[in-house]
Design an enzyme around this catalytic site. Sequence first.
Site, PDB file in Angstrom:
ATOM      1  N   ASP A 173      53.955 -15.042 -60.746  1.00  0.00           N
ATOM      2  CA  ASP A 173      54.188 -16.153 -61.319  1.00  0.00           C
ATOM      3  C   ASP A 173      52.635 -17.255 -61.190  1.00  0.00           C
ATOM      4  OD1 ASP A 173      53.862 -16.554 -58.539  1.00  0.00           O
ATOM      5  OD2 ASP A 173      56.094 -17.226 -58.246  1.00  0.00           O
TER       6      ASP A 173
ATOM      7  N   GLU B 144      64.375 -19.963 -59.186  1.00  0.00           N
ATOM      8  CA  GLU B 144      64.982 -21.009 -58.392  1.00  0.00           C
ATOM      9  C   GLU B 144      66.634 -20.556 -58.298  1.00  0.00           C
ATOM     10  OE1 GLU B 144      63.311 -22.235 -56.163  1.00  0.00           O
ATOM     11  OE2 GLU B 144      61.643 -23.540 -57.073  1.00  0.00           O
TER      12      GLU B 144
ATOM     13  N   HIS C 193      64.801 -18.274 -53.350  1.00  0.00           N
ATOM     14  CA  HIS C 193      64.020 -17.768 -54.595  1.00  0.00           C
ATOM     15  C   HIS C 193      62.995 -16.582 -54.431  1.00  0.00           C
ATOM     16  CE1 HIS C 193      60.189 -20.833 -54.046  1.00  0.00           C
ATOM     17  NE2 HIS C 193      59.950 -19.517 -53.655  1.00  0.00           N
TER      18      HIS C 193
END
Length: 251
Positions: A67, A143, A138
């Site tokens: 990410d 999430e 998460h």
Amino acid sequence: MRVIIVKNYDSMSKLAAKFVKEELLKKPDLVLGLATGSTPLGLYKELIRMHKEEGLDFSKVTTFNLDEYIGLPKDHPESYHTFMWENLFKHININPSNIYIPDGTVEDIKAHCIWYEEKIAEKGGIDLQILGIGRDGHIGFNEPGSSLASRTRIKTLARETREDNARFFGGDINKVPKYAITMGIGTIIESRKLILLASGVNKRDAIKKTVEGPITAMVPASMIQIHPRAIVIIDQEAASLLEREYETWEG
Ligand code: PGA
């Protein structure tokens, strides 16, 4: 799911590095999925040590990070680009053209996410994915409520996550970006092997739900239960709410 309980953060890091090394020796052109945050820092330190002292070779390795924050330039001190270069890449012999991290500054995020997925496929898929876990369960920035079949896309960060990460932004939650690009849960689960790491009492609820709770989108990490080769390496504090018996490692 293979759950291994170790003494502390240091042992967690050493055992994880041992697994990465084994995979890398078996397949020098390993496609490695990487995570950021405090959890994998010790693992990266140990991999750097293995590179320097034992000649562990990363020259053929490809990496994909999970990410990246949206809106932070790559050279921002808290971008995950900076994190990865400072804490791993600049210390090992990886070829910079084999490093992939989502770019949170692109104009067309949707097209970028599709490109990211295509790159993973083009490299033959991820062989081994390293995962941390958030207090809210998460993985990546998926999430609670994320689709269990999701692919790389933009996500809104949970308040809990932004509170946790405010420590890196001078303690000011308003400085923590609200959005991120993250590999999806579907993307993560397709990796051939997964190693999830957790350390400390703050993670014990999330680990309890992930390992002994039902699979639910409200605990995205619980999805690793369907993975045939997932390894969970946790220290005694993170394991302290688990009720069943698990393997231990004394290294
Ligand atoms: P941490 O973050 O390693 O800094 O605890 C983990 C995560 O949010 O996935």
